[in-house]
Enzyme design. Structure first.
Site, PDB file in Angstrom:
ATOM      1  N   ASP A 175      11.891  19.008 -23.624  1.00 61.60           N
ATOM      2  CA  ASP A 175      13.128  18.821 -24.407  1.00 61.60           C
ATOM      3  C   ASP A 175      13.597  20.207 -24.842  1.00 61.60           C
ATOM      4  OD1 ASP A 175      15.239  17.547 -25.808  1.00 61.60           O
ATOM      5  OD2 ASP A 175      14.096  17.577 -27.665  1.00 61.60           O
ATOM      6  N   SER A 176      14.790  20.241 -25.425  1.00 63.03           N
ATOM      7  CA  SER A 176      15.291  21.526 -25.931  1.00 63.03           C
ATOM      8  C   SER A 176      14.529  21.968 -27.175  1.00 63.03           C
ATOM      9  CB  SER A 176      16.776  21.391 -26.284  1.00 63.03           C
ATOM     10  OG  SER A 176      16.941  20.428 -27.319  1.00 63.03           O
ATOM     11  N   GLY A 231      23.339  20.411 -26.304  1.00 57.92           N
ATOM     12  CA  GLY A 231      24.487  19.501 -26.342  1.00 57.92           C
ATOM     13  C   GLY A 231      25.817  20.105 -25.979  1.00 57.92           C
ATOM     14  N   CYS A 289      14.823  13.901 -23.270  1.00 57.74           N
ATOM     15  CA  CYS A 289      16.073  14.547 -23.654  1.00 57.74           C
ATOM     16  C   CYS A 289      17.231  13.749 -23.052  1.00 57.74           C
ATOM     17  CB  CYS A 289      16.075  15.971 -23.107  1.00 57.74           C
ATOM     18  SG  CYS A 289      17.640  16.817 -23.344  1.00 57.74           S
ATOM     19  N   GLU A 340      16.119  20.214 -36.315  1.00 56.26           N
ATOM     20  CA  GLU A 340      15.451  21.487 -36.027  1.00 56.26           C
ATOM     21  C   GLU A 340      15.097  22.231 -37.314  1.00 56.26           C
ATOM     22  OE1 GLU A 340      14.376  23.006 -33.052  1.00 56.26           O
ATOM     23  OE2 GLU A 340      14.763  21.038 -32.172  1.00 56.26           O
ATOM     24  N   CYS A 344      20.162  10.558 -28.106  1.00 51.47           N
ATOM     25  CA  CYS A 344      19.627  11.926 -28.129  1.00 51.47           C
ATOM     26  C   CYS A 344      18.292  11.830 -28.857  1.00 51.47           C
ATOM     27  CB  CYS A 344      20.574  12.850 -28.887  1.00 51.47           C
ATOM     28  SG  CYS A 344      19.837  14.442 -29.345  1.00 51.47           S
ATOM     29  N   HIS A 387      16.555  13.866 -30.530  1.00 51.17           N
ATOM     30  CA  HIS A 387      16.514  14.403 -31.895  1.00 51.17           C
ATOM     31  C   HIS A 387      16.891  13.323 -32.916  1.00 51.17           C
ATOM     32  CE1 HIS A 387      16.294  18.400 -30.055  1.00 51.17           C
ATOM     33  NE2 HIS A 387      16.024  18.896 -31.251  1.00 51.17           N
TER      34      HIS A 387
HETATM   35  N1  DGL Z   1      17.064  16.173 -27.667  1.00 49.31           N
HETATM   36  C1  DGL Z   1      18.047  16.416 -26.665  1.00 49.31           C
HETATM   37  C2  DGL Z   1      18.801  15.173 -26.269  1.00 49.31           C
HETATM   38  O1  DGL Z   1      18.168  14.134 -26.277  1.00 49.31           O
HETATM   39  C3  DGL Z   1      18.827  17.694 -26.780  1.00 49.31           C
HETATM   40  C4  DGL Z   1      19.653  17.897 -28.005  1.00 49.31           C
HETATM   41  C5  DGL Z   1      20.287  19.286 -28.004  1.00 49.31           C
HETATM   42  O2  DGL Z   1      19.541  20.250 -27.776  1.00 49.31           O
HETATM   43  O3  DGL Z   1      21.498  19.370 -28.215  1.00 49.31           O
HETATM   44  O4  DGL Z   1      19.944  15.157 -25.915  1.00 49.31           O
END
Ligand code: DGL
Length: 255
Positions: free
Chosen positions: A6-7, A39, A69, A146, A180, A182
């Site tokens: 993931d990011s 994103g 992600c 984050e 997402c 996150h």
């Molecule tokens: N957690 C990721 C997602 O599911 C990336 C979110 C991001 O870095 O903008 O889209």
């Protein structure tokens, strides 16, 4: 070993589910924190990051890679060349769960800008017979998580949830997809805004689908973490999300 990518911290929601369901599974979690957030990146950049991740995990002999992600699953995964390592994303498991859950055929997807503008969730849900798909990008949810701000009692979380979601309470969706990963950590805040809608956690759905497809993936419960940005920062922020009292060892990786 299963590789999770993931990011940043969002994919830990998938790891959490893997730990709960099959704790003996070995996992290498890689967070592309030098590139977070994903994103607002374009298709070319996202595909390049996904390709780099696949090459890295293949070199580490991962038996599969879970793109935990939504953004990579929506934008990059369909563009990757076939490879020998099985690749999993969050989109199809989340769409399956939402299509099962909805009674009214009206589903709301919360996801990043890139995921929303790709239309991938809309296509996946329509292909499963969902008649009406609403979407909302909530880009500031990612930096909140984050920064470790996830409690629904936190005024910043409440304010942000209100900002993005208050007008959607009357939109009539009976099912909400946290598209997402996150956003998984903001599930309670979303629930409070959009009650009584069912909330589908794409990260958890993806973890379950991945394990179901890999009945023999196991090991000795080894967890390794690597990041492309600052290991210290990630270690500090990840520990509470994994309910660990102390910070965890995190390596630095250039991919
Ligand atoms: N957690 C990721 C997602 O599911 C990336 C979110 C991001 O870095 O903008 O889209």
């Amino acid at each position: 070993m299963i590789g999770i990518f993931d990011s940043g911290l969002g994919g830990l929601a998938a790891l959490r589910e893997i730990c709960r369901l099959r704790p003996q599974t070995d996992v290498l979690y890689v967070a592309d924190t030098a590139y977070v957030p994903y994103g607002d990146r374009d298709e070319g950049e996202l595909t390049a990051r996904a390709q780099a991740a696949v090459a890295y995990f293949a070199a580490q002999r991962a038996e599969a890679v879970l793109f935990a992600c939504g953004t990579l699953s929506a934008v990059a995964l369909p563009r990757l060349a076939p490879c020998n390592t099985p690749l999993f994303g969050v989109l199809d498991p989340a769409a399956d769960a939402a299509a099962r859950a909805t009674q009214t055929g009206r589903v709301l997807v919360l996801a990043t800008e890139a995921s929303v503008s790709s239309g991938a969730y809309v296509r996946a849900l329509r292909a499963r017979g969902v008649g009406c798909v609403l979407q909302r990008a909530c880009p500031l949810f990612v930096p909140l998580v984050e920064q470790g701000l996830t409690s629904p009692a936190d005024p910043a979380v409440q304010g942000m949830a209100d900002h993005y979601l208050s007008d959607l309470a009357s939109a009539g969706a009976d099912t909400v997809v946290l598209g997402c990963t996150h956003y998984s950590y903001l599930a309670e805040a979303v629930r409070r805004q959009l009650h009584p809608a069912a909330v589908i956690d794409a990260a958890a759905e993806a973890a379950r689908a991945c394990l179901a497809a890999l009945p023999h993936a196991g090991g000795s419960g080894q967890r390794r973490f690597a990041v492309t940005g600052s290991p210290e920062r990630f270690a500090r922020r990840a520990a509470p999300l994994l309910s660990l009292a102390s910070s965890l060892p995190v390596a630095s990786v250039a991919i």
